[in-house]
Design a protein around this motif. Structure first.
Motif, mmCIF file in Angstrom:
data_model
loop_
_atom_site.group_PDB
_atom_site.id
_atom_site.type_symbol
_atom_site.label_atom_id
_atom_site.label_comp_id
_atom_site.label_asym_id
_atom_site.label_seq_id
_atom_site.Cartn_x
_atom_site.Cartn_y
_atom_site.Cartn_z
ATOM 1 N N ALA A 532 0.821 -1.220 0.000
ATOM 2 C CA ALA A 532 0.000 0.000 0.000
ATOM 3 C C ALA A 532 0.852 1.265 0.000
ATOM 4 O O ALA A 532 0.382 2.338 -0.423
ATOM 5 N N LEU A 533 2.107 1.149 0.479
ATOM 6 C CA LEU A 533 2.983 2.320 0.597
ATOM 7 C C LEU A 533 4.303 2.041 -0.131
ATOM 8 O O LEU A 533 5.360 1.888 0.497
ATOM 9 N N PRO A 534 4.270 1.967 -1.458
ATOM 10 C CA PRO A 534 5.494 1.622 -2.205
ATOM 11 C C PRO A 534 6.614 2.654 -2.056
ATOM 12 O O PRO A 534 7.787 2.329 -2.269
ATOM 13 N N ASP A 535 6.253 3.885 -1.666
ATOM 14 C CA ASP A 535 7.261 4.934 -1.524
ATOM 15 C C ASP A 535 7.784 5.055 -0.088
ATOM 16 O O ASP A 535 8.492 6.005 0.252
ATOM 17 N N VAL A 536 7.420 4.089 0.772
ATOM 18 C CA VAL A 536 7.874 4.094 2.175
ATOM 19 C C VAL A 536 8.672 2.818 2.443
ATOM 20 O O VAL A 536 8.266 1.722 2.050
ATOM 21 N N ARG A 537 9.827 2.955 3.084
ATOM 22 C CA ARG A 537 10.660 1.793 3.417
ATOM 23 C C ARG A 537 10.147 1.168 4.711
ATOM 24 O O ARG A 537 10.157 1.815 5.766
ATOM 25 N N VAL A 538 9.694 -0.102 4.637
ATOM 26 C CA VAL A 538 9.026 -0.779 5.759
ATOM 27 C C VAL A 538 9.957 -1.819 6.386
ATOM 28 O O VAL A 538 10.537 -2.653 5.673
ATOM 29 N N GLY A 539 10.114 -1.771 7.711
ATOM 30 C CA GLY A 539 10.888 -2.769 8.451
ATOM 31 C C GLY A 539 9.969 -3.651 9.277
ATOM 32 O O GLY A 539 8.773 -3.371 9.416
ATOM 33 N N LEU A 540 10.522 -4.713 9.865
ATOM 34 C CA LEU A 540 9.707 -5.687 10.611
ATOM 35 C C LEU A 540 10.496 -6.232 11.796
ATOM 36 O O LEU A 540 11.647 -6.671 11.643
ATOM 37 N N VAL A 541 9.868 -6.202 12.976
ATOM 38 C CA VAL A 541 10.481 -6.772 14.180
ATOM 39 C C VAL A 541 9.434 -7.591 14.924
ATOM 40 O O VAL A 541 8.323 -7.119 15.160
ATOM 41 N N HIS A 542 9.800 -8.834 15.263
ATOM 42 C CA HIS A 542 8.935 -9.643 16.128
ATOM 43 C C HIS A 542 9.790 -10.626 16.912
ATOM 44 O O HIS A 542 11.003 -10.757 16.668
ATOM 45 N N GLY A 543 9.177 -11.308 17.855
ATOM 46 C CA GLY A 543 9.919 -12.157 18.783
ATOM 47 C C GLY A 543 10.554 -13.387 18.167
ATOM 48 O O GLY A 543 11.420 -14.012 18.786
ATOM 49 N N ARG A 544 10.149 -13.770 16.955
ATOM 50 C CA ARG A 544 10.683 -14.986 16.335
ATOM 51 C C ARG A 544 11.944 -14.720 15.498
ATOM 52 O O ARG A 544 12.561 -15.662 15.005
ATOM 53 N N LEU A 545 12.294 -13.450 15.331
ATOM 54 C CA LEU A 545 13.511 -13.145 14.564
ATOM 55 C C LEU A 545 14.751 -13.564 15.349
ATOM 56 O O LEU A 545 14.770 -13.516 16.588
ATOM 57 N N LYS A 546 15.804 -13.936 14.634
ATOM 58 C CA LYS A 546 17.078 -14.210 15.289
ATOM 59 C C LYS A 546 17.633 -12.895 15.837
ATOM 60 O O LYS A 546 17.372 -11.823 15.284
ATOM 61 N N PRO A 547 18.398 -12.966 16.938
ATOM 62 C CA PRO A 547 18.914 -11.732 17.551
ATOM 63 C C PRO A 547 19.620 -10.815 16.555
ATOM 64 O O PRO A 547 19.418 -9.601 16.575
ATOM 65 N N ALA A 548 20.423 -11.398 15.662
ATOM 66 C CA ALA A 548 21.161 -10.565 14.700
ATOM 67 C C ALA A 548 20.199 -9.843 13.755
ATOM 68 O O ALA A 548 20.400 -8.663 13.423
ATOM 69 N N GLU A 549 19.138 -10.552 13.330
ATOM 70 C CA GLU A 549 18.149 -9.940 12.436
ATOM 71 C C GLU A 549 17.401 -8.818 13.155
ATOM 72 O O GLU A 549 17.134 -7.749 12.586
ATOM 73 N N LYS A 550 17.067 -9.089 14.411
ATOM 74 C CA LYS A 550 16.339 -8.092 15.207
ATOM 75 C C LYS A 550 17.186 -6.827 15.375
ATOM 76 O O LYS A 550 16.704 -5.704 15.197
ATOM 77 N N GLU A 551 18.466 -7.029 15.714
ATOM 78 C CA GLU A 551 19.372 -5.889 15.899
ATOM 79 C C GLU A 551 19.530 -5.107 14.587
ATOM 80 O O GLU A 551 19.578 -3.876 14.590
ATOM 81 N N GLN A 552 19.598 -5.842 13.478
ATOM 82 C CA GLN A 552 19.747 -5.197 12.164
ATOM 83 C C GLN A 552 18.531 -4.327 11.836
ATOM 84 O O GLN A 552 18.669 -3.186 11.374
ATOM 85 N N GLN A 553 17.324 -4.857 12.107
ATOM 86 C CA GLN A 553 16.095 -4.104 11.846
ATOM 87 C C GLN A 553 16.009 -2.860 12.742
ATOM 88 O O GLN A 553 15.626 -1.773 12.289
ATOM 89 N N MET A 554 16.356 -3.029 14.030
ATOM 90 C CA MET A 554 16.295 -1.898 14.957
ATOM 91 C C MET A 554 17.324 -0.832 14.579
ATOM 92 O O MET A 554 17.050 0.365 14.639
ATOM 93 N N ALA A 555 18.512 -1.288 14.191
ATOM 94 C CA ALA A 555 19.566 -0.338 13.806
ATOM 95 C C ALA A 555 19.144 0.461 12.574
ATOM 96 O O ALA A 555 19.381 1.676 12.490
ATOM 97 N N ALA A 556 18.497 -0.213 11.619
ATOM 98 C CA ALA A 556 18.041 0.471 10.405
ATOM 99 C C ALA A 556 16.989 1.519 10.740
ATOM 100 O O ALA A 556 16.969 2.614 10.159
ATOM 101 N N PHE A 557 16.115 1.210 11.691
ATOM 102 C CA PHE A 557 15.073 2.169 12.068
ATOM 103 C C PHE A 557 15.685 3.355 12.811
ATOM 104 O O PHE A 557 15.323 4.509 12.567
ATOM 105 N N LYS A 558 16.624 3.065 13.717
ATOM 106 C CA LYS A 558 17.273 4.150 14.458
ATOM 107 C C LYS A 558 18.054 5.074 13.521
ATOM 108 O O LYS A 558 18.112 6.284 13.736
ATOM 109 N N ALA A 559 18.660 4.476 12.488
ATOM 110 C CA ALA A 559 19.452 5.273 11.550
ATOM 111 C C ALA A 559 18.583 6.035 10.558
ATOM 112 O O ALA A 559 19.074 6.906 9.836
ATOM 113 N N GLY A 560 17.281 5.723 10.515
ATOM 114 C CA GLY A 560 16.379 6.398 9.594
ATOM 115 C C GLY A 560 16.302 5.736 8.229
ATOM 116 O O GLY A 560 15.575 6.200 7.346
ATOM 117 N N THR A 561 17.038 4.629 8.058
ATOM 118 C CA THR A 561 16.990 3.901 6.782
ATOM 119 C C THR A 561 15.596 3.335 6.553
ATOM 120 O O THR A 561 15.075 3.334 5.438
#
Length: 711
Positions: A532-561
């Motif tokens: 629905a929002l092709p011009d918006v970069r969407v990330g995803l975090v949930h409890g089933r992600l591996k720690p490295a994936e979770k950290e990567q998603q959070m880091a991308a959000f904090k950086a504004g990516t």
């Protein structure tokens, strides 16, 4: 057991020679053998005092006959009439249907389980007295499986003279059996002592003192007279109930204070403030502490310098700056050569703490250790060695910290964040890591404000500090409540915010407490929003992600990516992104107020105007509407906590794993909170002046459940 009667030669013996009811086993009662005693033990009934303090949860009024024509639905009634017809009816279920009539009307009695002999008894013309709850049925008002007895038309059968108690029961014990046993115990109460453990105390009954003696209160509540106020008894506000509620609250409070005494008696190594280290820390912070942070930090510092363990609860609303206060406390331990441990309930919060503490403390030469449940074996082994040797001066982790293989060199301070998310035994396990020679100091933190009545009761063993001030520059979050049918408009609002350079959260919730199902829901939502929002970069975090994936998603959000982060409630705590100014919470009616408030606290952390959209599903229940209205009306976590207590009760507010501390038989913290100031005052006095009564009070009300308080 041999008992002396009042008119025997032992009548003049002093009362303390008569065995107390707590010393008389239930097997002394007629009809109680080993098998029934085992069933009673499941209700924590072992002796006659236990039985008498097993109080009714409600009452039935069998003292008057209600005319059939005056019956109301969903009301328990006694009715009397003549059987005008009785037939077996075949529908979805076979049932025996009897028509009972008096001078005012007719009602149906329906039995789904019946015998041929029972059917034969219900002959036309027989007079019957019934007791049961009237309900609306296929033929008007009906009574399903009522209790009944046949009456002589010429002689009126006597009615009950008192209200009928209904007791908490367990499998294999009927109400009739419990009533019979309680009646026996009441008879024996006059022959055995039921010690009055409360000193004369004004204030409960219009300033005149306690409402009667303990024996009078017990006898009344087991068999209230016909003219008793049934509403008062059902509400728990009768003076006799309030008298016993006071005693129960007092017993719980005393139990918590005993825990505190035991801990303080063990002693702790004093940790005076290392002034130079603390000054260096403040200079390199880059911001000034608020007055509230300074006040609470000073209270903690004074506690740590004492030779007794600190036991302090720090409450602070979302974003009030508890973490930096915790860092100051940790520095005071490390500056004295001791270790400090910080335990967080989620990987995300623990990781947030690791980043904050490392940023602040490593420039000061302090090594920060790290333990989580998802570390690789080699990394975990390395961290365990650093903790055991003392090289890791500050250790941050999740529940992994209190596992058996974690050995500290010299633990001086434990800091538990979001303590309500942990069970009592987990808190105890971490405290024991300090070793046998002394206890570690303990700092408990929560961003979920605890209502005053709960804090006074469930945390009586803790001193309490409140950070009641937000740092400058924080903006209040505007909350709106919108139905799911307006979802397209909400998505457009997200697009507009992201295109303006802001960031947003989209939180998915499910009724089922399943991490897998929540993850699936979040993944599906992320795909739909990305489409629905092709011009918006969407990330995803949930409890089933591996720690490295979770950290990567959070880091991308904090950086504004990433501009829009779709997440489950794992982001409830520990996420701090100043540029995030919009949060959408799907199905907020499924969450408690405290959790909603925590989630909302992820936005409003910068200077931009921030909004929280509660996107509810329809139809919305009255209870759900009340919760969402409370969120819309205030951002004050303490007001929300009080409202949460009103709506959900103490067990839910504290978390189910904490409820061992607040499972009351009679008292209700919401209803009886007004008693707590007097409870607190009397508890202090009794501990000093009458320790024997303290032990008996705790034993009487908590019995075998005392261990729950030891946390």
């Amino acid at each position: 057991m041999k008992r002396s009667s009042p008119d025997s030669s032992n009548a003049a013996a002093s009362a303390d020679q008569v065995p107390g009811l707590e010393q008389v086993s239930v097997t002394a009662l007629k009809g109680v053998g080993a098998q029934l005693a085992d069933k009673l033990a499941k209700l924590n009934i072992h002796n006659l005092q236990d039985l008498l303090f097993h109080l009714p949860m409600r009452y039935l009024d069998r003292t008057r006959v209600t005319p059939i024509g005056a019956m109301q639905p969903m009301v328990n009634v006694v009715i009397e009439g003549v059987i005008r017809g009785c037939d077996v009816v075949y529908g979805r279920r076979r049932s025996l249907v009897c028509r009972l009539q008096d001078d005012t009307g007719t009602v149906t009695l329906r039995f789904f389980h019946f015998s041929a002999a029972q059917q034969k008894q219900f002959s036309v013309g027989a007079r019957l007295r019934c007791f049961g709850e009237s309900r609306r049925g296929a033929s008007g008002l009906e009574l399903y499986h009522p209790e009944y007895e046949f009456c002589d038309a010429a002689v009126a059968a006597p009615l009950e003279s008192r209200l009928t108690p209904v007791y908490p029961a367990t499998e294999g014990i009927t109400q009739a059996r419990l009533r019979s046993l309680c009646q026996q115990a009441l008879t024996l109460m006059s022959r055995h002592s039921l010690r009055e453990l409360l000193p004369p105390q004004p204030g409960l009954n219009a300033g005149t003192g306690w409402a009667g003696s303990l024996q009078q209160a017990i006898a009344y509540l087991h068999h209230p007279p016909a003219d008793a106020s049934l509403q008062e008894l059902l509400d728990g506000t009768h003076p006799y109930q309030q008298r016993l509620a006071f005693e129960e609250l007092l017993a719980h409070h005393l139990s918590m204070l005993q825990v505190r005494q035991q801990l303080r008696a063990a002693g702790a190594v004093p940790l005076p403030p290392p002034e130079r280290l603390l000054q260096e820390f403040r200079q390199q912070l880059g911001f000034n502490l608020t007055a509230a942070q300074q006040r609470v930090a000073a209270e903690i510092s004074v506690d740590l310098a004492q030779p007794v363990p600190m036991l302090r609860l720090v409450q602070g609303d979302v974003g009030s700056g508890k973490t930096v206060v915790a860092a100051l406390a940790a520095l005071q331990a490390v500056g004295n050569g001791r270790q400090a441990a910080v335990m967080a309930p989620t990987e995300i919060l623990a990781e947030q703490h690791r980043q904050s503490f490392s940023q602040w403390l490593e420039p000061l030469g302090i090594q920060v250790g790290w333990l989580s449940g998802r570390q690789k074996q080699s990394e975990r082994k390395q961290q365990l060695a650093a903790i055991a040797s003392g090289a890791a001066q500050l250790v941050i982790g999740t529940h992994a910290l209190f596992q058996q293989d974690v050995v500290f060199a010299d633990l001086g301070l434990t800091i538990i964040d979001e303590q309500h998310r942990f069970g009592v035994h987990q808190r105890l396990a971490l405290r024991e890591k300090s070793g046998a020679r002394s206890h570690s100091h303990q700092l408990i933190m929560t961003a979920t404000p605890i209502p005053r009545t709960l804090a006074m009761s469930a945390y009586a063993d803790l001193d309490c500090s409140v950070i009641d001030q937000l740092p400058p520059g924080r903006t209040p979050v505007q909350t709106v409540v919108i139905g799911n049918q307006r979802r397209p408009q909400v998505i457009e609002r997200v697009r507009a915010a992201c295109l303006e350079g802001r960031q947003a959260y989209w939180v998915c919730t499910l009724i089922e407490e399943s991490e897998a199902l929540e993850a699936q829901a979040a993944e599906a939502t992320a795909e739909l929003l990305a489409a629905a929002l092709p011009d918006v970069r969407v990330g995803l975090v949930h409890g089933r992600l591996k720690p490295a994936e979770k950290e990567q998603q959070m880091a991308a959000f904090k950086a504004g990516t990433t501009q829009l982060l779709v997440a489950t409630t794992v982001i409830e705590v520990g996420v701090d992104v100043a540029n995030a100014s919009l949060m959408i919470i799907e199905n907020p009616e499924r969450l408690g107020l405290a959790q909603l408030h925590q989630l909302r606290g992820r936005v409003g952390r910068g200077s931009a105007e921030s909004h929280c959209v509660l996107l509810y599903g329809t139809p919305l229940s009255r209870y759900g509407r009340q919760r969402l209205d409370a969120m819309r009306e205030t951002n004050d976590g303490f007001l929300i906590a009080e409202r949460d207590l009103e709506l959900r009760g103490p067990g839910e507010v504290l978390g189910t794993r904490q409820t061992g501390a607040v499972q009351f038989r009679l008292a209700d913290l919401n209803r009886d909170g007004h008693l707590l100031p007097a409870v607190k005052q009397l508890a202090t006095r009794l501990l000093q002046e009458d320790p024997a009564s303290v032990e008996q009070l705790v034993s009487r009300w908590l019995g075998h459940n005392q261990h729950y308080a030891n946390a």
